[in-house]
Design a protein around this motif. Structure first.
Motif, PDB file in Angstrom:
ATOM      1  N   VAL A 114      55.137 -12.397  20.279  1.00 30.78           N
ATOM      2  CA  VAL A 114      55.906 -13.313  19.382  1.00 30.78           C
ATOM      3  C   VAL A 114      55.109 -14.599  19.427  1.00 30.78           C
ATOM      4  CG1 VAL A 114      58.073 -15.098  19.183  1.00 30.78           C
ATOM      5  CG2 VAL A 114      58.168 -12.584  20.253  1.00 30.78           C
ATOM      6  N   CYS A 115      54.874 -15.188  18.170  1.00 31.28           N
ATOM      7  CA  CYS A 115      53.849 -16.419  18.019  1.00 31.28           C
ATOM      8  C   CYS A 115      54.718 -17.346  17.252  1.00 31.28           C
ATOM      9  CB  CYS A 115      52.552 -16.000  17.572  1.00 31.28           C
ATOM     10  SG  CYS A 115      52.441 -15.511  15.763  1.00 31.28           S
ATOM     11  N   THR A 116      54.281 -18.793  17.482  1.00 28.73           N
ATOM     12  CA  THR A 116      54.791 -19.623  16.792  1.00 28.73           C
ATOM     13  C   THR A 116      53.530 -20.729  16.226  1.00 28.73           C
ATOM     14  OG1 THR A 116      55.619 -21.152  18.499  1.00 28.73           O
ATOM     15  CG2 THR A 116      57.143 -19.795  17.827  1.00 28.73           C
ATOM     16  N   LYS A 117      53.885 -21.181  15.171  1.00 28.51           N
ATOM     17  CA  LYS A 117      52.409 -22.107  14.435  1.00 28.51           C
ATOM     18  C   LYS A 117      52.970 -22.801  13.399  1.00 28.51           C
ATOM     19  CE  LYS A 117      50.810 -18.114  11.716  1.00 28.51           C
ATOM     20  NZ  LYS A 117      49.897 -17.205  11.372  1.00 28.51           N
ATOM     21  N   ARG A 118      52.286 -23.767  12.957  1.00 34.23           N
ATOM     22  CA  ARG A 118      52.756 -24.709  12.056  1.00 34.23           C
ATOM     23  C   ARG A 118      51.443 -24.456  10.859  1.00 34.23           C
ATOM     24  NH1 ARG A 118      52.966 -31.291  11.750  1.00 34.23           N
ATOM     25  NH2 ARG A 118      53.120 -31.552   9.476  1.00 34.23           N
ATOM     26  N   GLU A 119      51.991 -24.320   9.748  1.00 33.31           N
ATOM     27  CA  GLU A 119      51.300 -24.044   8.417  1.00 33.31           C
ATOM     28  C   GLU A 119      51.732 -24.923   7.561  1.00 33.31           C
ATOM     29  OE1 GLU A 119      51.221 -20.045   6.948  1.00 33.31           O
ATOM     30  OE2 GLU A 119      50.108 -19.302   9.000  1.00 33.31           O
ATOM     31  N   GLY A 120      50.910 -26.257   7.314  1.00 31.47           N
ATOM     32  CA  GLY A 120      51.231 -27.030   6.384  1.00 31.47           C
ATOM     33  C   GLY A 120      52.561 -27.907   6.676  1.00 31.47           C
ATOM     34  N   ASP A 121      53.656 -27.892   5.660  1.00 31.26           N
ATOM     35  CA  ASP A 121      54.916 -28.259   5.901  1.00 31.26           C
ATOM     36  C   ASP A 121      56.085 -27.251   6.274  1.00 31.26           C
ATOM     37  OD1 ASP A 121      53.876 -30.834   5.120  1.00 31.26           O
ATOM     38  OD2 ASP A 121      54.499 -30.608   3.116  1.00 31.26           O
ATOM     39  N   GLU A 122      55.330 -26.201   7.034  1.00 34.08           N
ATOM     40  CA  GLU A 122      56.369 -25.187   7.387  1.00 34.08           C
ATOM     41  C   GLU A 122      56.079 -24.982   8.880  1.00 34.08           C
ATOM     42  OE1 GLU A 122      57.355 -22.558   3.413  1.00 34.08           O
ATOM     43  OE2 GLU A 122      55.514 -21.917   4.534  1.00 34.08           O
ATOM     44  N   VAL A 123      56.999 -24.263   9.698  1.00 31.99           N
ATOM     45  CA  VAL A 123      56.913 -23.707  10.958  1.00 31.99           C
ATOM     46  C   VAL A 123      57.122 -22.307  10.753  1.00 31.99           C
ATOM     47  CG1 VAL A 123      57.796 -23.771  13.336  1.00 31.99           C
ATOM     48  CG2 VAL A 123      57.823 -25.950  12.181  1.00 31.99           C
ATOM     49  N   VAL A 124      56.379 -21.780  11.405  1.00 25.85           N
ATOM     50  CA  VAL A 124      56.157 -20.087  11.059  1.00 25.85           C
ATOM     51  C   VAL A 124      56.421 -19.399  12.491  1.00 25.85           C
ATOM     52  CG1 VAL A 124      54.957 -18.021  10.450  1.00 25.85           C
ATOM     53  CG2 VAL A 124      54.456 -20.240   9.231  1.00 25.85           C
ATOM     54  N   VAL A 125      57.354 -18.469  12.385  1.00 23.41           N
ATOM     55  CA  VAL A 125      57.764 -17.622  13.564  1.00 23.41           C
ATOM     56  C   VAL A 125      57.337 -16.138  13.385  1.00 23.41           C
ATOM     57  CG1 VAL A 125      59.434 -16.712  15.223  1.00 23.41           C
ATOM     58  CG2 VAL A 125      59.607 -19.082  14.490  1.00 23.41           C
ATOM     59  N   CYS A 126      56.472 -15.388  14.008  1.00 16.30           N
ATOM     60  CA  CYS A 126      56.055 -14.046  13.896  1.00 16.30           C
ATOM     61  C   CYS A 126      56.603 -13.199  15.044  1.00 16.30           C
ATOM     62  CB  CYS A 126      54.601 -13.976  13.716  1.00 16.30           C
ATOM     63  SG  CYS A 126      53.844 -14.965  12.272  1.00 16.30           S
ATOM     64  N   VAL A 127      57.190 -12.111  14.634  1.00 16.30           N
ATOM     65  CA  VAL A 127      57.856 -11.117  15.619  1.00 16.30           C
ATOM     66  C   VAL A 127      57.180  -9.889  15.270  1.00 16.30           C
ATOM     67  CG1 VAL A 127      59.708  -9.970  16.668  1.00 16.30           C
ATOM     68  CG2 VAL A 127      59.959 -12.336  16.025  1.00 16.30           C
ATOM     69  N   ARG A 128      56.169  -9.274  16.118  1.00 16.28           N
ATOM     70  CA  ARG A 128      55.364  -8.234  15.828  1.00 16.28           C
ATOM     71  C   ARG A 128      55.613  -6.990  16.751  1.00 16.28           C
ATOM     72  NH1 ARG A 128      50.564  -7.199  12.676  1.00 16.28           N
ATOM     73  NH2 ARG A 128      49.320  -5.571  13.437  1.00 16.28           N
ATOM     74  N   ASP A 129      55.722  -6.038  16.479  1.00 19.23           N
ATOM     75  CA  ASP A 129      55.769  -4.680  17.468  1.00 19.23           C
ATOM     76  C   ASP A 129      54.965  -3.546  17.206  1.00 19.23           C
ATOM     77  OD1 ASP A 129      57.454  -2.710  16.211  1.00 19.23           O
ATOM     78  OD2 ASP A 129      58.711  -4.418  15.831  1.00 19.23           O
ATOM     79  N   ASN A 130      54.719  -2.835  18.049  1.00 20.88           N
ATOM     80  CA  ASN A 130      53.938  -1.580  17.721  1.00 20.88           C
ATOM     81  C   ASN A 130      54.675  -0.594  17.612  1.00 20.88           C
ATOM     82  OD1 ASN A 130      54.172  -1.697  20.555  1.00 20.88           O
ATOM     83  ND2 ASN A 130      52.233  -1.021  21.125  1.00 20.88           N
ATOM     84  N   GLY A 131      55.807  -0.652  17.266  1.00 25.51           N
ATOM     85  CA  GLY A 131      56.898   0.521  17.216  1.00 25.51           C
ATOM     86  C   GLY A 131      56.459   1.824  16.061  1.00 25.51           C
ATOM     87  N   THR A 132      57.555   2.223  15.666  1.00 23.63           N
ATOM     88  CA  THR A 132      57.739   3.380  14.817  1.00 23.63           C
ATOM     89  C   THR A 132      57.322   2.957  13.283  1.00 23.63           C
ATOM     90  OG1 THR A 132      59.918   3.045  14.364  1.00 23.63           O
ATOM     91  CG2 THR A 132      59.246   4.633  16.247  1.00 23.63           C
ATOM     92  N   GLY A 133      57.373   1.605  13.141  1.00 26.02           N
ATOM     93  CA  GLY A 133      56.950   1.134  11.922  1.00 26.02           C
ATOM     94  C   GLY A 133      58.097   1.343  10.851  1.00 26.02           C
ATOM     95  N   ILE A 134      57.813   0.912   9.478  1.00 26.27           N
ATOM     96  CA  ILE A 134      58.738   1.102   8.216  1.00 26.27           C
ATOM     97  C   ILE A 134      58.004   1.823   7.056  1.00 26.27           C
ATOM     98  CG2 ILE A 134      60.654   0.143   6.909  1.00 26.27           C
ATOM     99  CD1 ILE A 134      60.942  -2.121   9.043  1.00 26.27           C
ATOM    100  N   ALA A 135      58.555   2.863   6.740  1.00 24.33           N
ATOM    101  CA  ALA A 135      58.033   3.243   5.287  1.00 24.33           C
ATOM    102  C   ALA A 135      57.848   2.313   4.164  1.00 24.33           C
ATOM    103  CB  ALA A 135      58.719   4.744   4.888  1.00 24.33           C
ATOM    104  N   GLU A 136      57.050   2.416   3.558  1.00 20.09           N
ATOM    105  CA  GLU A 136      56.743   1.247   2.118  1.00 20.09           C
ATOM    106  C   GLU A 136      57.965   1.271   1.453  1.00 20.09           C
ATOM    107  OE1 GLU A 136      53.491   0.273  -1.417  1.00 20.09           O
ATOM    108  OE2 GLU A 136      53.108   1.859   0.003  1.00 20.09           O
ATOM    109  N   ALA A 137      58.484   2.737   0.950  1.00 20.89           N
ATOM    110  CA  ALA A 137      59.680   2.745   0.120  1.00 20.89           C
ATOM    111  C   ALA A 137      61.048   1.992   0.819  1.00 20.89           C
ATOM    112  CB  ALA A 137      60.169   4.027  -0.124  1.00 20.89           C
ATOM    113  N   VAL A 138      61.025   1.822   2.139  1.00 18.40           N
ATOM    114  CA  VAL A 138      62.208   1.621   2.882  1.00 18.40           C
ATOM    115  C   VAL A 138      62.196  -0.099   2.963  1.00 18.40           C
ATOM    116  CG1 VAL A 138      63.501   1.327   5.044  1.00 18.40           C
ATOM    117  CG2 VAL A 138      62.390   3.430   4.089  1.00 18.40           C
ATOM    118  N   GLN A 139      60.720  -0.688   3.108  1.00 17.54           N
ATOM    119  CA  GLN A 139      60.721  -2.066   3.086  1.00 17.54           C
ATOM    120  C   GLN A 139      61.376  -2.782   2.079  1.00 17.54           C
ATOM    121  OE1 GLN A 139      56.444  -3.133   3.871  1.00 17.54           O
ATOM    122  NE2 GLN A 139      56.256  -1.552   4.948  1.00 17.54           N
ATOM    123  N   GLN A 140      61.357  -2.254   0.770  1.00 21.79           N
ATOM    124  CA  GLN A 140      61.869  -2.781  -0.493  1.00 21.79           C
ATOM    125  C   GLN A 140      63.477  -3.061  -0.139  1.00 21.79           C
ATOM    126  OE1 GLN A 140      60.031  -4.074  -2.688  1.00 21.79           O
ATOM    127  NE2 GLN A 140      58.238  -2.927  -1.729  1.00 21.79           N
TER     128      GLN A 140
END
Length: 462
Positions: A380-406
């Motif tokens: 988990v990471c947080t940061k500021r980009e311009g006028d926004e606050v960004v929260v990123c949640v990343r895992d090294n799990g099973t992942g999601i197929a490209e067709a499913v992401q839509q």
């Protein structure tokens, strides 16, 4: 003795019958005037009787021929008067009336043994010829009028048939429209009922999703609160032992003052630790109460670093409460100085809890697959980009197929097996971020490698 047949009847009789035949066909007398038609069909009989009379009695009387023609035109004139509403009959009526008048004059002169003077006789003969020509011309005109009327009548009949056909088609269309309307009304009622059932089911699923999130949060809180409670219990037991030892030392005739001071110092330290861990448990309970409290929708200044840290631990311990064998590496990279954001903290807490829970679920699934050397990791990471606050949640799990992401943010869509997910968690999270906080929620994933959710919230400075 010389005998002379009545030749006038031989000529006038057939001529009169021919005229009658033409009139019967021209004006369709069998249909229009059946009785008069029968009378006209017998007009030849007087001529035949007059001719027979001249033969039997050997008398020649030209007045019979004239009187016969007057009789014929009288019947014809009466017939035309009966048909005066018919335009071709009205056209011929004037000419026949003039011819009838000619025969009246002629018969009257014969009966009175009169003669017209030469000038008037010439006028009379000329008038007779003109009336004959007039009648012929009017016959042609009447025939043309009849054709026109028949054409118009046929056209009217065709128009009437067309109107009747249109009316029948309209009636059929109205029937079909009525049937279709009834079918559409029934379908509309069925769709309305299906929509009501769907809304009811949706409400139940949303409630189930909320209860599932609450259950996971409760499990995390229970696991998290267990540590400070264990410390409180352990230090309480040790403190009790120290008190017993102090009381025993004080009952001795010569108590060891150094030992007593040491025991009192240990007791004071234990009490401080009990107080610290008790406050920690109280803060966890307060956080739980705030999460379970109904959201008012009011935005307050929120520290995303603290919110992410709290819900990351709650989600992790919630999963460990279900599976004691599960372990994962938690990596945090919080911006040192992250501005506060105006947000509904309870709602964002639900979003973070859902993202963390899905991340731990993905790494757990990949761990259970038995991949050699795999180390479950959630970052988990947080940061500021311009006028926004960004929260990123990343895992090294099973992942999601490209067709499913839509479809990942669609309501009721889930990649979990039946019974393990309602498909509403990410949909509700998306609505909270996008509609509730004017932010964005995006996903980037590679099947079998990683998944990263990026939440962006607008920043408001005060």
């Amino acid at each position: 003795m010389n005998f002379k047949y009545d030749t006038d009847l031989l000529v006038l009789g057939p001529a009169a019958m021919l005229l009658v035949l033409v009139l019967r066909r021209l004006f369709d007398l069998p249909e229009r005037l059946p009785r008069w038609n029968r009378w006209l069909s017998w007009l030849w009989l007087p001529a035949l009787l007059a001719f027979a009379y001249s033969v039997v009695y050997l008398r020649h009387n030209s007045a019979l021929g004239e009187a016969y023609m007057l009789f014929v035109f009288t019947v014809i004139l009466g017939t035309l008067l009966r048909l005066r509403s018919y335009r071709p009959a009205r056209t011929l009526l004037v000419g026949v009336a003039l011819v009838w008048l000619k025969w009246v004059i002629k018969v009257g002169l014969l009966l009175g043994s009169y003669r017209l003077l030469p000038p008037y006789a010439s006028y009379y003969n000329t008038g007779s010829q003109l009336t004959t020509l007039l009648v012929i011309g009017l016959l042609v005109t009447a025939r043309a009028q009849k054709k026109t009327l028949l054409k118009e009548q046929k056209q009217r009949e065709e128009e009437a048939q067309a109107r009747a056909l249109v009316a029948a088609q309209n009636a059929e269309l109205e029937r079909l429209v009525a049937e279709r309307t009834a079918a559409l009304t029934q379908q509309s009622e069925e769709l309305r009922k299906a929509l009501d059932d769907l809304q009811t089911t949706q409400s139940q699923l949303i409630q189930a999703e909320k209860m599932a999130s609450l259950g996971e949060l409760t499990a995390g809180v229970a696991h998290e609160i267990q540590n400070p409670l264990n410390f409180v219990n352990n230090f309480a037991e040790v403190s009790t032992e120290l008190l017993d030892e102090l009381a025993s030392e004080q009952t001795k005739p010569a108590p060891d003052l150094g030992l007593e001071a040491e025991l009192l110092a240990d007791l004071q330290q234990n009490i401080q630790k009990i107080t610290h861990h008790g406050q920690r448990a109280a803060s966890i309970v307060r956080g739980m109460l705030e999460h379970s409290r109904q959201s008012t929708g009011e935005r307050t200044l929120t520290d995303l670093n603290a919110l992410c840290d709290e819900y990351l631990r709650l989600a992790y311990h919630g999963l460990r409460a279900k599976d004691k064998t599960f372990n994962a590496t938690l990596q945090t990279d919080f911006a040192p100085v992250l501005p506060l954001v105006e947000a509904v903290s309870q709602d964002l807490g639900r979003v973070l809890l859902n993202l963390f829970t899905n991340a731990f679920y993905a790494v757990r699934q990949r761990q259970q697959a038995g991949e050699p050397g795999y180390a479950p990791t959630v970052r988990v990471c947080t940061k500021r980009e311009g006028d926004e606050v960004v929260v990123c949640v990343r895992d090294n799990g099973t992942g999601i197929a490209e067709a499913v992401q839509q479809k990942i943010f669609q309501p009721f869509f889930t990649t979990k097996p039946a019974g393990e997910g309602t498909g509403l968690g990410l949909s509700l999270s998306y609505d909270i971020v996008v509609q509730g906080h004017d932010g964005t929620l995006e996903v980037e994933s590679q099947e079998g490698n990683h998944t990263e959710f990026v939440m962006r919230l607008p920043l408001f400075n005060y």
